[in-house]
Design an enzyme around this catalytic site. Structure first.
Site, PDB file in Angstrom:
ATOM      1  N   GLU A 346      34.817 107.013  27.772  1.00  0.00           N
ATOM      2  CA  GLU A 346      33.712 107.841  26.991  1.00  0.00           C
ATOM      3  C   GLU A 346      33.185 108.858  28.028  1.00  0.00           C
ATOM      4  OE1 GLU A 346      31.027 104.873  25.683  1.00  0.00           O
ATOM      5  OE2 GLU A 346      32.381 104.120  23.841  1.00  0.00           O
ATOM      6  N   CYS A 442      24.997 102.029  19.142  1.00  0.00           N
ATOM      7  CA  CYS A 442      24.008 102.664  20.125  1.00  0.00           C
ATOM      8  C   CYS A 442      23.749 104.152  19.383  1.00  0.00           C
ATOM      9  CB  CYS A 442      24.258 102.992  21.446  1.00  0.00           C
ATOM     10  SG  CYS A 442      26.066 103.615  21.352  1.00  0.00           S
TER      11      CYS A 442
END
Length: 677
Positions: A346, A442
């Site tokens: 990521e 998240c």
């Protein structure tokens, strides 16, 4: 650095957002997202991935309650991995931890969003829900002050043994941010007290003093949260602890390397620090020159670095922030305001590697970029920071949430072919439609908290000045030298380029009003009161003088339709353009243009004939763009895979572009930001 010139985010309790655009988004979050996410945190959304977030807090609270019973013994830690799931998701053990190690943070972000919403929209029912949940969280806190349900439930003897991966200090950061926001909104300090107790315990465990651990967060955010706690409480120990985490990061001996050696049974020890670039711990922060590693962690780290530069006047830290900022915006930034080009980690990729279909561009990463930009603006009102912040917030941040607020993107690609997403494992991280929830959730509450606090990004202030960074229609109350100024900002942005600020006051007041000149506008026109001192610096226009009731500043920012090309070193975009108008990036979608979007090309010579039209998607009105172009004609089925070159056959086509943030709200289909020329 001259700290007297620094600004601070405006108190959103003194700002009422009236903006037609942002008010709609905030109302969606207030009415739909916040209640929906509370249900998701309690695992009550049919068909959505279970969160286990509140489950874990309740389990920890029950465990703490049992501590007073005869024969109680603390759980002994056994390694349970990064994510733990029950054998039957519908029947989890009520006393065990489930989900990711950072699951606690989802609740804290939800509280923060609720707090910002309560600032301008008192809601006794929502406040009672938050208060009841805070009771559970406080009951779950360990007597030491420690508050992380993963280790409370799995064994406190394992706490702080895996800082690199297990997110305890990350959860502390989100606890502090939520507690500060809820205290600001309601004046209630119970959660703030819990946050201080945890921060105090961390301060007892970490620091430069002999006998204390020399570690730092594996996933940053505690740094900037501790600086906020310092500003809320005035207690220097929180500034010192946050500064310690920054100063210690990446120094030798590398803490993460030593930590892995201590945990050799669970981690393969390494002999070099290069892998710790993922955590931005490969070298001291003041020596870092390239944005590397996990993009969200990086954005949070850089935000904390900017905070400490502002709070302490640290020129070397500010220099590092400037280097890292330049590296991002010149080599690693998507035109949609997204960051993080690769799904591997990521993370930021190498310079100019900005793939479109495999892009990661996590919603949280764009939010972290907005955090960084605002903090740089607090130090220096320079328009480039606000330009990038605006790009992120109007595009990738909003793309992460459906227009109805009930589904979300984790990843925000710039090109999507649903068939490829289903067939190509290299695209397994890309979803062609938004999801109800995520096991790793998240992003949804992160979007909610930045949307509800958007005014704090639009405006900053000094004792004698107000800075307008984003043109968000608002009513602002500002006290200057004993006089109360009421500022009314009207704005038609992002669809039209007009804005105006009118001053209302019973007593004339001396102050400065500063307005950003957007980088997307070629010929801005600004008029202010006669006789007012006027100056221009770093992309802002300043009006300084004695303001009277009825004084007015009018701003006109003509919005051209722009065809943007990328640096030729961005291989993915060579021979292609992205269409923007004002702060909004546009995209082609199958719903308007049919399938095989890669066959389309735009005619740059016909840009003057482009049409701006109104479109309604999911009940929300916005602007669409219609440009002349062509569609490549496909050969007949059964034609050879390869043939002698011949000039392509094309037919005229009308290309319709919609705002990027609104894609995938009309069902599954292809999407592309970049189009051939």
């Amino acid at each position: 650095m001259d700290k007297s010139k620094f600004s601070r985010p405006i108190d959103i309790g003194r700002v009422k957002v009236t903006d037609p655009f942002w008010h709609t988004v905030q109302e969606t979050v207030r009415r739909e997202v916040i209640p929906y996410q509370w249900e998701a945190l309690n695992d009550r959304v049919p068909g959505a991935e279970p969160s286990f977030c509140m489950h874990n807090f309740r389990a920890a609270a029950r465990l703490m309650e049992r501590k007073s019973q005869p024969g109680f013994t603390e759980p002994a830690y056994t390694f349970r991995g990064f994510q733990t799931l029950p054998e039957d998701k519908n029947n989890p053990d009520p006393d065990k931890f489930y989900g990711f190690v950072f699951q606690d943070s989802d609740f804290y972000k939800w509280v923060e969003a609720a707090a910002y919403s309560l600032c301008n929209h008192p809601d006794p029912e929502l406040e009672a829900t938050v208060d009841g949940a805070i009771d559970v969280i406080c009951a779950a806190q360990h007597e030491s002050g420690y508050l992380d349900t993963y280790y409370i439930l799995n064994g406190m003897d394992g706490s702080f043994t895996n800082l690199k991966d297990h997110h305890e200090l990350y959860c502390l950061g989100h606890l502090v941010e939520s507690a500060a926001a809820y205290y600001m909104a309601t004046g209630k300090d119970r959660l703030l007290g819990a946050a201080k107790r945890y921060a105090d315990y961390v301060g007892e465990c970490f620091g430069p003093e002999e006998g204390k651990r020399k570690g730092y967060p594996g996933h940053e955010i505690a740094e900037m949260a501790l600086f906020r706690l310092y500003e809320v409480t005035g207690e220097e120990k929180y500034l010192a602890l946050g500064k310690f985490f920054l100063d210690q990061r990446g120094t030798e001996p590398n803490y993460f390397l030593e930590e892995e050696r201590r945990c050799e049974g669970r981690h393969e020890p390494k002999g070099d620090t290069a892998p710790y670039a993922y955590y931005q711990a490969h070298k001291p922060v003041r020596e870092q020159k390239e944005a590397v590693g996990h993009a969200v962690r990086a954005g949070y780290l850089y935000s904390g670095m900017a905070d400490v530069a502002r709070l302490t006047g640290d020129d070397s830290m500010l220099a590092a922030c400037n280097r890292l900022w330049d590296n991002i915006v010149k080599k690693k930034l998507y035109i949609t305001g997204g960051i993080g080009g690769t799904a591997v980690g990521e993370a930021f990729s190498y310079p100019y590697d900005l793939p479109n279909d495999t892009a990661y561009s996590e919603s949280c990463a764009a939010i972290s970029l907005a955090f960084f930009a605002r903090r740089m603006l607090e130090i220096s009102p320079v328009s480039q920071y606000a330009d990038v912040m605006e790009l992120a917030m109007y595009n990738t941040v909003l793309s992460g949430m459906a227009l109805d607020g009930k589904s979300f993107f984790y990843v925000n690609p710039l090109e999507v072919d649903p068939a490829a997403c289903k067939a190509d494992t290299r695209l397994e991280h890309v979803e062609p439609v938004r999801q109800k929830w995520f096991g790793c959730a998240c992003c949804p509450p992160n979007i909610a908290r930045i949307v509800t606090s958007a005014a704090a990004y639009a405006f900053t202030e000094r004792e004698d000045a107000v800075f307008t960074h984003l043109y968000m229609g608002s009513e602002i109350t500002k006290n200057v030298g004993g006089a109360e100024l009421r500022l009314t900002l009207e704005s038609s942005i992002p669809w039209e380029g007009r804005a105006a600020t009118t001053v209302h006051t019973d007593t004339p007041a001396m102050c400065t009003l500063a307005f950003r000149l957007p980088g997307w506008c070629r010929k801005p026109a600004v008029t202010g009161p006669d006789g007012m001192e006027r100056s221009e610096k770093d992309g802002y226009i300043y009006f300084t003088g004695l303001w009277h009731d009825g004084d007015r500043v009018e701003l006109n920012f003509p919005m051209d339709i722009r065809l943007n090309s990328a640096d030729p070193r961005v291989r993915e975009d060579l021979g292609r353009v992205a269409v923007t108008r004002g702060s909004v990036c546009y995209c082609l979608e199958q719903a308007d243009n049919g399938e095989n979007l890669h066959l389309l090309r735009v005619d740059p010579g016909a840009i003057d004939r482009a049409i701006v039209s109104d479109i309604e998607i999911c009940g929300q009105k916005m602007c669409a763009l219609e440009l002349d172009g062509y569609r490549l004609e496909l050969p007949d089925e059964g034609s050879p895979l390869y043939a002698d070159y011949a000039p392509p056959r094309e037919s005229p086509a009308k290309l319709k572009f919609i705002p990027y943030y609104a894609w995938a709200n009309r069902g599954e289909g292809e999407m592309s930001v970049w189009v051939r020329v």
